[in-house]
Design a protein around this motif. Sequence first.
Motif, short mmCIF file in Angstrom:
data_model
loop_
_atom_site.label_atom_id
_atom_site.label_comp_id
_atom_site.label_asym_id
_atom_site.label_seq_id
_atom_site.Cartn_x
_atom_site.Cartn_y
_atom_site.Cartn_z
N LEU A 1 5.58 -0.16 -4.14
CA LEU A 1 4.91 -1.10 -3.23
C LEU A 1 5.53 -1.06 -1.84
O LEU A 1 4.84 -1.28 -0.83
N THR A 2 6.82 -0.77 -1.75
CA THR A 2 7.44 -0.59 -0.43
C THR A 2 6.79 0.58 0.31
O THR A 2 6.51 0.50 1.51
N TRP A 3 6.52 1.66 -0.43
CA TRP A 3 5.81 2.79 0.16
C TRP A 3 4.40 2.37 0.58
O TRP A 3 3.93 2.71 1.67
N ASP A 4 3.71 1.62 -0.28
CA ASP A 4 2.35 1.17 0.04
C ASP A 4 2.33 0.34 1.33
O ASP A 4 1.43 0.48 2.16
N ILE A 5 3.32 -0.53 1.48
CA ILE A 5 3.39 -1.36 2.68
C ILE A 5 3.58 -0.48 3.92
O ILE A 5 2.97 -0.72 4.97
N SER A 6 4.39 0.57 3.78
CA SER A 6 4.58 1.47 4.92
C SER A 6 3.29 2.19 5.28
O SER A 6 3.02 2.48 6.45
N VAL A 7 2.46 2.48 4.26
CA VAL A 7 1.17 3.12 4.52
C VAL A 7 0.24 2.15 5.24
O VAL A 7 -0.43 2.50 6.22
N MET A 8 0.19 0.91 4.78
CA MET A 8 -0.68 -0.09 5.41
C MET A 8 -0.27 -0.37 6.85
O MET A 8 -1.11 -0.51 7.74
N ASN A 9 1.03 -0.45 7.09
CA ASN A 9 1.53 -0.77 8.42
C ASN A 9 1.79 0.46 9.29
O ASN A 9 2.14 0.32 10.47
N GLY B 1 -12.34 5.77 -1.09
CA GLY B 1 -13.66 5.28 -1.43
C GLY B 1 -13.82 3.80 -1.20
O GLY B 1 -13.13 3.20 -0.36
N ASP B 2 -14.73 3.21 -1.96
CA ASP B 2 -15.06 1.79 -1.85
C ASP B 2 -14.95 1.16 -3.23
O ASP B 2 -15.39 1.75 -4.22
N ARG B 3 -14.34 -0.01 -3.30
CA ARG B 3 -14.24 -0.72 -4.57
C ARG B 3 -14.69 -2.16 -4.37
O ARG B 3 -14.05 -2.93 -3.66
N ASN B 4 -15.83 -2.47 -4.95
CA ASN B 4 -16.38 -3.82 -4.87
C ASN B 4 -16.56 -4.27 -3.42
O ASN B 4 -16.33 -5.42 -3.07
N GLY B 5 -16.97 -3.31 -2.57
CA GLY B 5 -17.23 -3.63 -1.18
C GLY B 5 -16.02 -3.56 -0.28
O GLY B 5 -16.09 -3.97 0.89
N HIS B 6 -14.89 -3.03 -0.77
CA HIS B 6 -13.66 -2.94 0.02
C HIS B 6 -13.19 -1.48 0.08
O HIS B 6 -13.15 -0.80 -0.94
N SER C 1 -1.14 3.32 -11.92
CA SER C 1 -2.30 3.09 -11.06
C SER C 1 -1.80 2.49 -9.76
O SER C 1 -1.05 1.51 -9.78
N ASN C 2 -2.20 3.08 -8.63
CA ASN C 2 -1.75 2.61 -7.32
C ASN C 2 -2.93 2.57 -6.37
O ASN C 2 -3.59 3.59 -6.15
N SER C 3 -3.23 1.39 -5.83
CA SER C 3 -4.38 1.21 -4.94
C SER C 3 -3.95 0.46 -3.69
O SER C 3 -3.24 -0.54 -3.78
N VAL C 4 -4.41 0.94 -2.54
CA VAL C 4 -4.12 0.30 -1.26
C VAL C 4 -5.44 -0.05 -0.58
O VAL C 4 -6.30 0.82 -0.41
N PHE C 5 -5.59 -1.32 -0.23
CA PHE C 5 -6.76 -1.80 0.51
C PHE C 5 -6.30 -2.07 1.94
O PHE C 5 -5.84 -3.18 2.26
N PRO C 6 -6.37 -1.07 2.82
CA PRO C 6 -5.75 -1.20 4.15
C PRO C 6 -6.36 -2.28 5.02
O PRO C 6 -5.64 -2.92 5.80
N ASP C 7 -7.65 -2.52 4.91
CA ASP C 7 -8.29 -3.53 5.76
C ASP C 7 -7.81 -4.94 5.42
O ASP C 7 -7.71 -5.80 6.29
N GLU C 8 -7.54 -5.18 4.14
CA GLU C 8 -7.09 -6.50 3.69
C GLU C 8 -5.57 -6.61 3.60
O GLU C 8 -5.05 -7.68 3.27
N LYS C 9 -4.86 -5.51 3.85
CA LYS C 9 -3.40 -5.47 3.71
C LYS C 9 -2.99 -5.88 2.29
O LYS C 9 -2.09 -6.70 2.09
N VAL C 10 -3.65 -5.30 1.31
CA VAL C 10 -3.36 -5.58 -0.09
C VAL C 10 -3.03 -4.26 -0.79
O VAL C 10 -3.73 -3.26 -0.60
N ALA C 11 -1.97 -4.26 -1.57
CA ALA C 11 -1.62 -3.11 -2.39
C ALA C 11 -1.39 -3.57 -3.82
O ALA C 11 -0.78 -4.62 -4.05
N ILE C 12 -1.89 -2.80 -4.78
CA ILE C 12 -1.76 -3.14 -6.19
C ILE C 12 -1.21 -1.93 -6.93
O ILE C 12 -1.86 -0.88 -6.98
#
Length: 253
Positions: A52-60, A93-98, A113-124
Amino acid sequence: MQHVLDLNTDQARLQVAGYFRNALGPLRKATLEAPGWYFADGDLAMPVEDLLTWDISVMNQTLLKPESYRELTTSFKLKDGADTHYGLGISVGDRNGHHVVSHTGEVGGFVASNSVFPDEKVAIAVLTNQEASSAAGAIARGIAGAMLPPGPNAAASPETQVKTILTGLQQGKIDRSLFTGNANFYFNQEALDDFSSSLQPLGEVKSVVKQDESLRGGMTLRSFAVTFAGGKEVRLSTFTTTDGKLEQFLIVP
């Protein structure tokens, strides 16, 4: 990222064990692959906190140049213009409109499983320790559904979509915008005629129940039980690409 291990040299330092199951037998401890086998994932293992630290770096966009992130997350096009829904090693891609960039993975005894939603700043990120298990994907989708309400362009639920498509097929019609090029090639006039002639006598589609959902080959595999007004029940499976297009729509008696 303080706890990343090199799987070529640090396997003895792993503090968790992975498991597998033969048929319906008991869980058994899995054997890790030999050093050198993990090249596809950079030979790395890490706890979810570091992922998740890596995911945050991708989002930011704090580690690479902006143009590098654009390359990483831009879906490549084929020569004919078809979208691959794949960037540099990740699904796009798109998941449920995101908008989402994601990847899954599996090695001996473990599924991720690793998913990043950059527009919402959410990583799972979900890590599980049983191979050939759909738990990681199911947990990730459940968390995403709880955190992110359907976006304005969200598609209909899989059950609703299947019922709508089946109702159209009973009349020999499909909405080709819902399908990939491969699926549209499959649904030629002969296929449409066969679907119509065999499904129409069964009566109205009364219920569509999703029985399973998992990730397979970068797509979402779903299986359904469909019941018609005449009492006939069939099994149906679909493969859906990351942009929501149907690559497969098959009925089994």
